[in-house]
Design a protein around this motif. Structure first.
Motif, PDB file in Angstrom:
ATOM      1  N   ASP A   1      50.369 -20.256  28.992  1.00 35.83           N
ATOM      2  CA  ASP A   1      50.611 -20.631  27.601  1.00 35.83           C
ATOM      3  C   ASP A   1      52.006 -21.227  27.468  1.00 35.83           C
ATOM      4  N   ILE A   2      52.372 -21.627  26.269  1.00 40.72           N
ATOM      5  CA  ILE A   2      53.640 -22.326  26.055  1.00 40.72           C
ATOM      6  C   ILE A   2      54.835 -21.432  26.377  1.00 40.72           C
ATOM      7  N   THR A   3      54.723 -20.131  26.144  1.00 37.74           N
ATOM      8  CA  THR A   3      55.847 -19.244  26.441  1.00 37.74           C
ATOM      9  C   THR A   3      56.117 -19.169  27.937  1.00 37.74           C
ATOM     10  N   ALA A   4      55.070 -19.228  28.744  1.00 40.61           N
ATOM     11  CA  ALA A   4      55.244 -19.199  30.196  1.00 40.61           C
ATOM     12  C   ALA A   4      55.941 -20.472  30.673  1.00 40.61           C
ATOM     13  N   PHE A   5      55.556 -21.617  30.123  1.00 37.66           N
ATOM     14  CA  PHE A   5      56.229 -22.863  30.489  1.00 37.66           C
ATOM     15  C   PHE A   5      57.702 -22.818  30.086  1.00 37.66           C
TER      16      PHE A   5
ATOM     17  N   GLU B   1      59.010 -22.506  43.669  1.00 37.56           N
ATOM     18  CA  GLU B   1      58.541 -21.131  43.781  1.00 37.56           C
ATOM     19  C   GLU B   1      59.574 -20.151  43.250  1.00 37.56           C
ATOM     20  N   GLN B   2      60.833 -20.417  43.507  1.00 35.59           N
ATOM     21  CA  GLN B   2      61.891 -19.536  43.007  1.00 35.59           C
ATOM     22  C   GLN B   2      61.885 -19.490  41.485  1.00 35.59           C
ATOM     23  N   ALA B   3      61.746 -20.664  40.866  1.00 36.38           N
ATOM     24  CA  ALA B   3      61.726 -20.713  39.398  1.00 36.38           C
ATOM     25  C   ALA B   3      60.503 -19.990  38.848  1.00 36.38           C
ATOM     26  N   LEU B   4      59.371 -20.168  39.503  1.00 34.22           N
ATOM     27  CA  LEU B   4      58.138 -19.530  39.051  1.00 34.22           C
ATOM     28  C   LEU B   4      58.238 -18.011  39.154  1.00 34.22           C
ATOM     29  N   ARG B   5      58.740 -17.520  40.282  1.00 36.07           N
ATOM     30  CA  ARG B   5      58.854 -16.066  40.447  1.00 36.07           C
ATOM     31  C   ARG B   5      59.869 -15.484  39.467  1.00 36.07           C
ATOM     32  N   ALA B   6      60.957 -16.198  39.222  1.00 35.33           N
ATOM     33  CA  ALA B   6      61.955 -15.730  38.263  1.00 35.33           C
ATOM     34  C   ALA B   6      61.372 -15.669  36.855  1.00 35.33           C
ATOM     35  N   ALA B   7      60.400 -16.536  36.584  1.00 35.82           N
ATOM     36  CA  ALA B   7      59.757 -16.564  35.271  1.00 35.82           C
ATOM     37  C   ALA B   7      58.584 -15.599  35.173  1.00 35.82           C
ATOM     38  N   GLY B   8      58.283 -14.916  36.265  1.00 36.18           N
ATOM     39  CA  GLY B   8      57.162 -13.979  36.258  1.00 36.18           C
ATOM     40  C   GLY B   8      55.814 -14.663  36.344  1.00 36.18           C
ATOM     41  N   VAL B   9      55.784 -15.838  36.982  1.00 33.64           N
ATOM     42  CA  VAL B   9      54.547 -16.614  37.097  1.00 33.64           C
ATOM     43  C   VAL B   9      54.135 -16.690  38.566  1.00 33.64           C
ATOM     44  N   ASP B  10      52.882 -16.472  38.837  1.00 33.05           N
ATOM     45  CA  ASP B  10      52.335 -16.547  40.192  1.00 33.05           C
ATOM     46  C   ASP B  10      52.403 -17.999  40.678  1.00 33.05           C
ATOM     47  N   PRO B  11      53.118 -18.283  41.774  1.00 33.08           N
ATOM     48  CA  PRO B  11      53.222 -19.658  42.276  1.00 33.08           C
ATOM     49  C   PRO B  11      51.883 -20.267  42.684  1.00 33.08           C
ATOM     50  N   SER B  12      50.878 -19.421  42.958  1.00 33.91           N
ATOM     51  CA  SER B  12      49.575 -19.955  43.357  1.00 33.91           C
ATOM     52  C   SER B  12      48.673 -20.251  42.156  1.00 33.91           C
ATOM     53  N   ALA B  13      49.152 -19.944  40.953  1.00 32.91           N
ATOM     54  CA  ALA B  13      48.375 -20.232  39.745  1.00 32.91           C
ATOM     55  C   ALA B  13      48.414 -21.722  39.441  1.00 32.91           C
ATOM     56  N   ARG B  14      47.582 -22.148  38.490  1.00 33.87           N
ATOM     57  CA  ARG B  14      47.575 -23.542  38.045  1.00 33.87           C
ATOM     58  C   ARG B  14      48.017 -23.605  36.586  1.00 33.87           C
ATOM     59  N   GLY B  15      48.492 -24.771  36.189  1.00 32.87           N
ATOM     60  CA  GLY B  15      49.046 -24.927  34.854  1.00 32.87           C
ATOM     61  C   GLY B  15      48.091 -24.597  33.731  1.00 32.87           C
ATOM     62  N   GLU B  16      46.804 -24.768  33.971  1.00 33.18           N
ATOM     63  CA  GLU B  16      45.814 -24.589  32.901  1.00 33.18           C
ATOM     64  C   GLU B  16      45.673 -23.139  32.437  1.00 33.18           C
TER      65      GLU B  16
END
Length: 297
Positions: free
Chosen positions: A276-280, A258-273
């Motif tokens: 896009d590649i920039t988010a990964f 969750e820490q990595a996801l929030r630092a990346a600006g990604v919602d931890p409750s989202a799914r990988g699908e």
């Protein structure tokens, strides 16, 4: 109807009778193990070559040339063809076929006896990939060649239609997954049409799809390709789970994920699908930075 002058007629290509005669001479039958389905229709070859949008000075990499159906069409359009063939019998016969059907272009062909998943060197740097790829290895072959040969700038591959949909799928679509994301690291991909079953020998049980790609720069990130791909693999290994849960093993714990996801600006409750590649790439970079800070402390 008046026949056009010989100079205006399209160069002859291998038809069904030619393919079967060549196979009989070599005493071979297409094998499922090597994913061999030979194109027996000249119009389909011309369509593929046209869709590839090749320049006259192009060096084309062809994987799995088989009996040479597509090879002849590529030699008509490009400056040079480098054909990578895993079957030693087919590899040995291809130069003879080209010498017979395109004697003036025989010197423009190089045949490499090698597995496309393992090939590391080619006699000429390819600028385009055009191939009828075996269904069972299509995705790893495309990814391997894009990684190993940065000179590849564009291409068109014929693959199982389902695989074509996966390679070209955008984020959020039903078919979006690991192949879609990893292919996007190297290039933009789009579907360029479908090919029916009756133009092959033997006829496959499913239609084929054409995928066109153009190389682009990968996302700007301090993370390596391997680190980004590790996030992708983890996210889709359990695609029904939220990213917080799916990436727990990759990060070490759900909290670290969750820490990595929030630092990346990604919602931890989202799914990988939906990423896009920039988010990964941002997720991989955030985890790397957190690990570097932890190492210093």
């Amino acid at each position: 109807m008046t026949q056009p002058p010989a100079a205006d007629r399209p160069a002859p290509l291998l038809g069904a009778a030619d393919i079967r005669r060549l196979a009989a001479e070599l005493d071979i039958r297409p094998t499922k193990t090597l994913g061999q389905n030979f194109v027996i229709d000249g119009n389909t070859i011309r369509r593929i070559v046209g869709a590839a949008q090749l320049g006259e000075h192009e060096t084309v990499l062809e994987v799995g040339p088989g009996l040479g159906s597509l090879t002849l069409g590529l030699l008509d359009a490009a400056e040079r063809v480098v054909a990578v063939e895993i079957d030693p019998v087919l590899a040995a016969r291809l130069p003879d076929t080209v010498a017979r059907w395109r004697p003036e272009r025989a010197a423009a062909l190089d045949v490499v006896l090698e597995d496309a998943l393992r090939v590391t060197e080619l006699p000429h740097a390819p600028t385009a990939l055009v191939a009828n790829l075996p269904y069972n290895v299509a995705v790893p072959v495309v990814l391997n060649l894009l990684e190993r040969f940065p000179s590849l700038q564009r291409g068109l591959v014929m693959v199982q239609d389902e695989v074509a949909d996966r390679l070209a799928a955008p984020p959020g679509s039903r078919t979006y997954g690991v192949p879609s994301v990893k292919a996007a690291w190297y290039s933009s991909m789009g579907k360029a049409g479908m090919v029916g079953m009756n133009v092959f020998w033997p006829a496959p049980k499913i239609a084929s799809g054409l995928v066109r790609f153009t190389r682009r720069e990968p996302p700007v990130t301090t993370a390596t390709r391997q680190e980004v791909f590790a996030v992708v693999d983890a996210a889709f290994a359990q695609r029904r789970k939220t990213l917080r849960a799916a990436l727990a093993g990759w990060a070490g714990t759900p909290v670290l994920a969750e820490q990595a996801l929030r630092a990346a600006g990604v919602d931890p409750s989202a799914r990988g699908e939906v990423l896009d590649i920039t988010a990964f790439a941002r997720i991989a970079e955030a985890r790397r930075e957190a690990a570097d800070v932890g190492a210093v402390n």
